[in-house]
Structure formats: structure tokens, C-alpha cells
Design an enzyme around this catalytic site. Structure first.
Site, mmCIF file in Angstrom:
data_model
loop_
_atom_site.group_PDB
_atom_site.id
_atom_site.type_symbol
_atom_site.label_atom_id
_atom_site.label_comp_id
_atom_site.label_asym_id
_atom_site.label_seq_id
_atom_site.Cartn_x
_atom_site.Cartn_y
_atom_site.Cartn_z
ATOM 1 N N GLU A 102 0.810 -1.222 0.000
ATOM 2 C CA GLU A 102 0.000 0.000 0.000
ATOM 3 C C GLU A 102 0.843 1.271 0.000
ATOM 4 O OE1 GLU A 102 -0.851 -2.618 1.782
ATOM 5 O OE2 GLU A 102 -2.886 -3.083 1.109
ATOM 6 N N HIS A 105 -10.253 -4.249 10.937
ATOM 7 C CA HIS A 105 -10.875 -4.226 9.617
ATOM 8 C C HIS A 105 -12.218 -3.523 9.613
ATOM 9 C CE1 HIS A 105 -7.886 -7.351 8.910
ATOM 10 N NE2 HIS A 105 -8.120 -7.258 7.629
#
Lengths: 351, 482
Positions: free
Chosen positions: B216, B285
């Protein structure tokens, strides 16, 4: 002061052997010579950076420049040698020790200096400062203040070249400190995976701020940092502009031909502190003096010009005088130029 | 005792699926781990494995059946010694088949760790385990009945999921501009971890739809660098949770460069992906980044609720010259909405929308928060309270004028968000309303937010941690002194 031929290595344990410290007969290949015109041009360009940085240091001391200010003195051969390998459309991107890169790219010293003083005529209208300047026209993509951040960005510039199908190359500079950042290896992986045209130029000046490379890096041959990605790399005497140009030309050609990235570790040295506020307690005066007297990139060229009678002392003094005039003009401009209009506070947040 | 094979939930948000094919026939011997059937979800085709040994007794749902609800019995398995043909009695043990990603591998980061069940819906009795998988809120509200303010009258409307609308927006812009490209993990060959990029690789090829390594920080920077060189990348984060690895690049490199370069260095890039609490994936998450990104000057932050807004705003985002943070919502991906059938439907960034008019109280929400707000407004109407529901759509620049105007009419304001309370969007709205409509307020601005805790995993705790329709109803009644 014969620069490239003297002294046995390793007098000071913390000084890493550079190619320039090796006796001439140990050099694996002879350094290709420059033409007379090239030699004179690099002398002038390196001198411009040196004098500009000296002036910036003075102006910082006078309070005319604020914040962080990272001088490039000692490392001039790296950008000047690499600049000789560029063609129009090739991009340059670096971190915060960026004044030399901008001058080498042909950016106006007045605009750079006025940015250092935070004035409206600066390249970023006074809103970027020393670490954050750009010139789309000259292919200079910053000027980035976060250690390592320019490595994915430079890889993205190379990605754009590949996407457009041109043969331009991204010259992505970072230091020995940034070489330990995770995003560098994320970038190496992507660059080799997609064969992106990027030369990673690691300016190893031996100290990440105050931490010597031996104290921060498990492996200190940074040219090998791409090995696990199959990225070729080599160590280059970054104090010898001829060696920089030769290695740079090879690396740039490698990229232009679509072979993927290339790593050049430039063994170089900064004479000044990390920034203006660095007391430089982590190395000895002798270490600095030794590099200065034996390896100075500008002195090497000066001596060669004289020895080969490609220039006289007088001519070189004239070059120095003209460079000083350019720097003084930049400094005058940067002092006289008004600060940005208060309305500029709110401009350029969004396009 | 025969074992019932139940229709499995193959993702946290799956509520139904198609029974594509039976791999085993009635009377076939099955071992645990054998593939017995294939199921199509809106994301992928998955194999169902037997979890018990025996003989496939009776197929209860023939192949080709569509929209089979999760937990519906689809077959029976007889253990050794049991007779085929015995009726599935009331005492039948129920076992869910087990989804297996081997066919259309669901092994991507995040997707892999997604559990099978979603939290129970609010205000229903606790169902016996396994819980009925449902999205975190009640029934998805019906497509808005209010005419879309940005659509010409008489425009044909087509029903479309949020997922399809986002895909169409990208595809349309990629057809128009060769500099638009999509980068992200699993965006190309896998067709998107949440299938938002479905079909893009096939139409635009591997040059423009590019799978990223799990990197990322690196690929966010690469996208920004490519944007500085003039390309217009759409960078997909598999979820915004993973973008925390990339935040330095988003903030320091993307958001600030135009300013730091005195207006020279444009960075036209869209970062998009699912944001906000998902279902049963716990603290790392499951969180809302609305407040985080809308804090930052130099970016625009968009968080649509309807598929139409998602399409029109994503197209606008791709054309915009600034870095855009585009916050989608996983639970909304499968929800259907009416989308105008227009050749080029582009919405203005930075304009809120009155999703439901009313005169008694103003409810401000966006993205998933709208589901609570609209449902609450329906319930409140039954009690005689007419709520005006405002969908912010864009969080930065924030259209507080629309909110203030509404509050001047209603005198009351409740905000709804799935983010945490401190320094949230609701706090910002409260501050602006206080300054700009102080004299019109009949009650303090009240916030409905997530609880001030990391998201718990347990179904009951997760439900408690999130906003809910009753919490919104209670907040509205409080500010109405009812």
C-alpha cells in the site's frame, strides 16, 4: 593534493573506502575523461552550487532563511555528473537536500534563493521553502521533506514514462538514511516487476543525520540493496564527476532500453552538518578535513584543468567571479523580493 | 439422523445466492471435503464442500435456482447405515456447507479473513446459531422516492447496485480519457476483491488495469508520482483499513504538493475503496475514516450513499484535478438503487442533498449512516415527527449551508455517523450549526455515533458498538422533547 591517487585507505575506521581513495593502479577501469568544454562546464556548475550553498548558509546565520536548511556542499559532483546524462523529458526527484539538484536542473538561482527566504518570487511563491520546490518546466519533481517518500513517487514518474511508451528515465535520488525505509523496497519490487525506467541514485554521504551508516545499516554496500529483486547496482566514486557521468550514462541507457531499474550508490560526503542546526559531534574535524583536502569534487576538476592546461588560473578566477555575481544577484533578489501577499494563504489548496 | 446441508454464507454481507450446479448426484457417496455444489454470489462463483461423510440423499434445491436465501436447506446427507429416502425430520441436524475458494479464490487479504456470518439485525430477537446473516442494519431502504434533484425530469431510471454503478463510472471515464487507469490489489485478474472492477481488465487490458503487489505505501506513492507526471490514476485500496500503511503518501505527498509548489504541481488521483464498519471483522478491519481524511486541506472527501450518487460523484472525482478520497461502503455494494440512464451523468462535488423533506428535525448523515437515518425517519413519521434527512455526499468541502438552512427551518439537528464521537464529522456539524444558526436552535445538536471503543468481534457487542435505528429515533425524540 593529487586527488585521485594518494593515501592508503582506512586511516580512520569510520571513513569508508571510496573509489577515489584507491591507488590509480587499483582502479578496475580507468575513468573516462571529459572534453575540455565539459570539464569547464562541470567546474562552473559545481562551483555555482558550492557558492550558492555557502551564501545560503550565511543568510541562514543572518536570520534571512528559516526552518530547516540542508546544504549540499561536498556532494556537487553527483548531481552535476548525473545531469549530463539527462535528455528532455527525463525527470528528477529528490528529498530535502535539494538545492543542488535544482541548480543542476537549470532552475533559476534567484527563484530558488527567494524560496529559501520565503518570498513571493520563490519557485513555490514562498509556500514551500527549502525542502519543497518544483519546476515542471525543468523536469524537477521536488523537493520532498519526508525521508524515503520520493522513492515511490519517482517510481511513479517512471511508471508514467512506461505507460506513455516513451524512453524517458526517472532519476530518483535518496540518501543512505532513506535506503533503510520500507517503501524503498516496495518500490524496488514494483520497478523490477514492471521494468520501469528509473535510476535509483543513493547519495551515500555516510551519515543519516548523526548516525553513521555502520551504526544504522546491517549491510553497508547499498549498491547491493536491489540484489534480491535482480536490480543491478554499482558503487560509484561520487566525488569524481567523471565517474558519476560514466556510471550514470550506463545506468540511464540501461533504463532507456527497457531493461528496468538500476541502482547507483554514490560514495560521497557532506562537509556541513545535516541541517544548519546540527553541531556535528558525531565525526571528527580531521575526518572532514581529510575528505576536503583529498577528494573535493571541485578541486579535482580545477587541478585537472590547470595540469592539462585546459584553463589558466586566471580564467578559473574569472569563472569564480561570475558565479559569485550570479549568487549575489540571487541573494539580493531574495532579500529585496516582498513576502507573499496575505491572500496567498488561501490559494493553491485545491485546483 | 440425516444431516441437512444449508445454503452457506460465503461472505459477511451475503444474504442469498444462486445454486449454479450440483457436482454430486443423489445417491453419490460423499466424504468431508468433497465438492458437492457450486454457488454463485454477486462477487464470485464458489464451491460448496461437504463437511460430513455419507451418501447424498436428497437434493432439495435444484440446480439453476436463483436467490436461494442463506441457511435454506439445499440437500440431505445420510450417514452410513441410514436409509436413503428417509424424510428429513424435524430433528434433522443442520450443517452449513463450507465455502471453498479454490475455484474463484477468495484468498485475498481481508476477504480471506471475513467470517461467514454478519451481525444480527437490530431489534430482532437473537436467532439460534447460526445467526441469520444480514447486513449490520435492517432491510435496505427502498430506492429514494424523492426525485433526484440533479436529474432532468422524465429521465429513465434503471435499478443498479452500488457495485455496478461504481464500475460503470470507471469504465465510462476510461473510455473518455486514455490517461485514466486503475491500480490496486486484485483489481485485474481477480476482478476486484469486492468485484467493483469486474470486467475492466477485459475491456481495457492489462496496461490500464493493473494488479498491485501487497504494497500500500509503495503503490499509493507510485500512483501519486504517476499523477504528478500527468496521468489520472484510480488507486483502489482493498479496504481503507489498509490505507493506513499509505497515509504519509496520501497526506504529505498528495494533499500538500499543490500548495507547497505554489500551484505548479497538480496531482489528479482518486483513492477509493470500502470504508467503515463491515460485518464481524473486528477492530482492525472495521472502522470509519470519514473524520480522518476530511480533516486534511488539499483533498476532497466523498462518501456516497446511493448508487446514483456514487456513479455521478466518482465520474466527477476522476475528472477533478485534485487528490480525491472516495469512501465507499462494503455493505452498500450489493444494495440496489435507481440510477438515471444518462450518457454522461456527473454530479457536482461538495453539494449535499435533501433525501427526505420534513419540518420537525434535521437528520444529517452520509454513506451507511443514511440507512439508519432514513429508516428512523420512517418510524418517526409514524409518531408524527417529520424529519428532514440530509445526505452530505461530500464531506470536504462540506456543504454546511444546506444543513444550516434546514436547521433554521426545523430548529433541531441530529447527526448520524459510524465513526467515533471525538472530533467526528458530527462534532464539526455541531460547531458549524452553533455558529451559523445559534438563534434558531431549540435544542442542542445531538450526535449518534459509534461507541468510543475499538470494534468488538462478538455479534452482540458489535451491534451495541454501532449506531442503530433506535438510537437515532431516541436522539430525535430527545431533541424534540418527546
Amino acid at each position: 593534493m593529487a586527488a585521485s591517487t594518494t593515501t592508503p585507505a582506512a586511516q580512520t575506521a569510520s571513513i569508508r573506502r571510496s573509489a577515489a581513495e584507491k591507488p590509480a593502479d587499483e582502479q578496475s577501469s580507468p575513468v573516462p575523461a571529459l572534453t575540455k568544454e565539459q570539464e569547464r562546464a562541470v567546474f562552473e556548475q559545481m562551483l555555482l552550487i558550492r557558492r550558492f550553498e555557502e551564501k545560503a548558509g550565511q543568510m541562514y546565520g543572518m536570520g534571512l532563511i528559516g526552518g530547516f536548511c540542508h546544504l549540499y556542499i561536498g556532494q556537487e559532483a553527483v548531481v552535476v555528473g548525473m545531469q549530463m546524462t539527462r535528455k528532455p523529458g527525463d525527470q528528477v526527484i529528490t528529498g530535502y537536500r535539494d538545492h543542488g539538484h535544482m541548480l543542476a536542473c537549470g532552475m533559476d538561482p534567484k527563484g530558488v534563493m527567494a524560496e529559501l527566504t520565503g518570498r513571493r518570487g520563490g519557485y513555490s511563491k514562498g509556500k514551500g521553502g527549502s525542502m519543497h520546490m518544483f519546476s515542471v518546466e525543468k523536469g524537477f519533481y521536488g523537493g520532498h521533506g519526508i525521508v524515503g517518500a520520493m522513492v515511490p513517487l519517482g517510481t511513479g514518474l517512471a511508471f508514467a514514462n512506461r505507460y506513455r511508451g516513451n524512453d524517458n528515465v526517472s532519476l530518483t535520488y535518496f540518501g543512505d538514511g532513506a535506503a533503510n525505509q520500507g517503501q524503498v523496497y516496495e518500490s524496488f519490487n514494483m520497478a523490477e516487476l514492471w521494468k520501469l525506467p528509473v535510476v535509483y541514485i543513493i547519495e551515500n554521504n555516510r551519515y543519516a543525520m548523526g548516525t553513521s551508516i555502520d551504526r544504522a545499516s546491517a549491510t553497508t554496500d547499498l549498491s547491493k540493496r536491489g540484489l534480491s529483486f535482480n536490480i543491478p547496482g554499482e558503487q560509484v566514486d561520487g566525488m569524481d564527476v567523471r565517474a558519476v557521468k560514466a556510471a550514470g550514462a550506463k545506468a540511464v541507457q540501461w533504463c532507456r532500453e527497457g531493461n528496468g531499474p538500476y541502482i547507483l550508490e554514490m560514495l560521497t560526503y557532506r562537509y556541513r552538518g545535516h541541517s544548519m542546526s546540527d553541531p556535528v559531534k558525531y565525526r571528527t574535524r580531521e575526518e572532514v578535513d581529510k575528505v576536503r583536502s583529498e577528494q573535493d569534487p571541485i578541486e579535482q576538476v580545477r587541478l585537472r584543468l590547470i595540469e592539462t592546461k585546459r584553463a589558466t588560473e586566471d580564467e578559473l578566477k574569472k569563472i569564480d567571479a561570475s558565479v559569485r555575481a550570479v549568487v549575489n544577484e540571487a541573494s539580493e533578489f531574495a532579500i529585496q523580493d516582498p513576502e507573499p501577499d496575505p491572500s496567498e494563504l488561501y490559494t493553491d489548496v485545491l485546483r | 439422523m440425516p444431516i441437512q446441508v444449508l445454503m452457506p454464507a460465503l461472505s459477511p454481507t451475503m444474504e442469498k445466492g444462486n445454486l449454479a450446479r450440483w457436482v454430486k448426484k443423489e445417491g453419490d457417496a460423499v466424504k468431508a471435503g468433497d465438492v458437492i455444489a457450486e454457488i454463485e454470489t454477486d462477487k464470485a462463483t464458489m464451491e460448496v464442500e461437504a463437511v460430513d461423510e455419507g451418501t447424498l440423499g436428497q437434493i432439495l434445491v435444484p440446480e439453476g435456482t436463483e436467490d436461494v436465501a442463506v441457511n435454506t436447506p439445499i440437500a440431505t446427507i445420510f450417514a452410513e447405515g441410514e436409509e436413503a429416502g428417509a424424510p428429513a425430520a424435524a430433528g434433522t441436524k443442520a450443517r452449513q456447507g463450507q465455502g471453498n475458494g479454490s475455484k474463484s479464490s477468495q484468498q485475498a487479504k481481508g476477504a480471506e479473513s471475513l467470517p461467514l456470518a454478519a451481525p444480527d439485525q437490530p431489534e430482532t430477537k437473537q436467532a439460534p446459531a447460526p445467526a441469520e446473516p444480514k447486513s449490520a442494519v435492517a432491510e435496505p431502504p427502498k430506492p429514494a422516492t424523492v426525485p433526484e434533484p440533479d436529474v432532468p425530469e422524465g429521465t429513465e431510471m434503471v435499478t443498479m447496485t452500488m457495485r455496478e454503478a461504481l464500475r460503470d463510472a470507471m469504465a465510462e471515464e476510461m473510455r473518455l480519457d486514455p490517461d485514466v487507469l486503475v491500480l490496486g490489489e486484485e483489481v485485474a485478474e481477480y476482478q476486484g476483491a469486492y468485484k467493483v472492477t469486474q470486467g475492466l481488465l477485459q475491456e481495457f487490458g492489462a496496461r490500464r488495469v493493473i494488479d498491485m503487489p501487497i504494497t500500500e505505501h509503495g503503490f499509493a506513492g507510485l500512483g501519486i508520482g504517476a499523477a504528478m507526471a500527468g496521468l489520472k490514476p484510480i488507486v483502489e485500496f482493498m479496504t481503507w483499513n489498509f490505507a493506513m500503511q499509505a497515509m504519509d503518501q496520501l497526506i504529505n505527498s498528495a494533499a500538500k504538493t499543490l500548495y507547497m509548489s505554489g500551484g505548479q504541481m497538480v496531482c489528479s488521483v482518486v483513492f477509493r475503496g470500502p470504508n467503515g464498519p463491515a460485518a464481524r471483522v473486528a477492530a482492525q478491519h472495521s472502522q470509519d475514516y470519514s473524520a480522518w481524511y476530511s480533516h486534511i486541506p488539499g483533498v476532497k472527501v466523498i462518501a456516497p450513499y446511493t448508487a446514483a450518487d456514487a456513479k455521478g460523484l466518482l465520474k466527477a472525482a476522476i475528472r477533478d484535478q485534485n487528490p480525491i478520497i472516495f469512501l465507499e461502503n462494503e455493505i452498500l455494494y450489493g444494495h440496489s438503487f435507481l440510477v438515471p440512464k444518462l450518457a454522461d451523468f456527473v454530479l457536482p462535488i461538495g453539494k449535499a442533498k435533501i433525501a427526505r423533506p420534513g419540518g420537525d428535525v434535521t437528520i444529517v448523515a452520509w454513506s451507511m449512516g443514511m440507512t439508519y437515518a432514513l429508516k428512523a425517519a420512517e418510524e418517526l413519521a409514524n409518531d408524527g415527527i417529520e424529519a428532514e434527512v440530509i445526505d452530505l455526499r461530500t464531506l470536504r468541502p462540506m456543504d454546511s449551508a444546506t444543513v444550516v438552512q434546514s436547521v433554521m427551518k426545523t430548529g433541531r439537528c441530529v447527526t448520524v455517523e459510524e465513526g467515533w464521537p471525538q472530533n467526528g464529522i458530527g462534532a464539526e456539524i455541531a460547531a458549524r450549526v452553533m455558529v451559523e444558526a445559534f438563534d434558531y436552535l431549540d435544542a442542542p445538536v445531538t450526535r449518534v455515533t459509534a461507541e468510543d471503543v475499538p470494534m468488538p468481534y462478538a455479534a452482540n457487542l458489535e451491534k451495541l458498538a454501532l449506531p442503530s435505528v433506535p438510537k437515532v429515533v431516541d436522539a430525535v425524540k430527545a431533541v424534540c422533547y418527546r
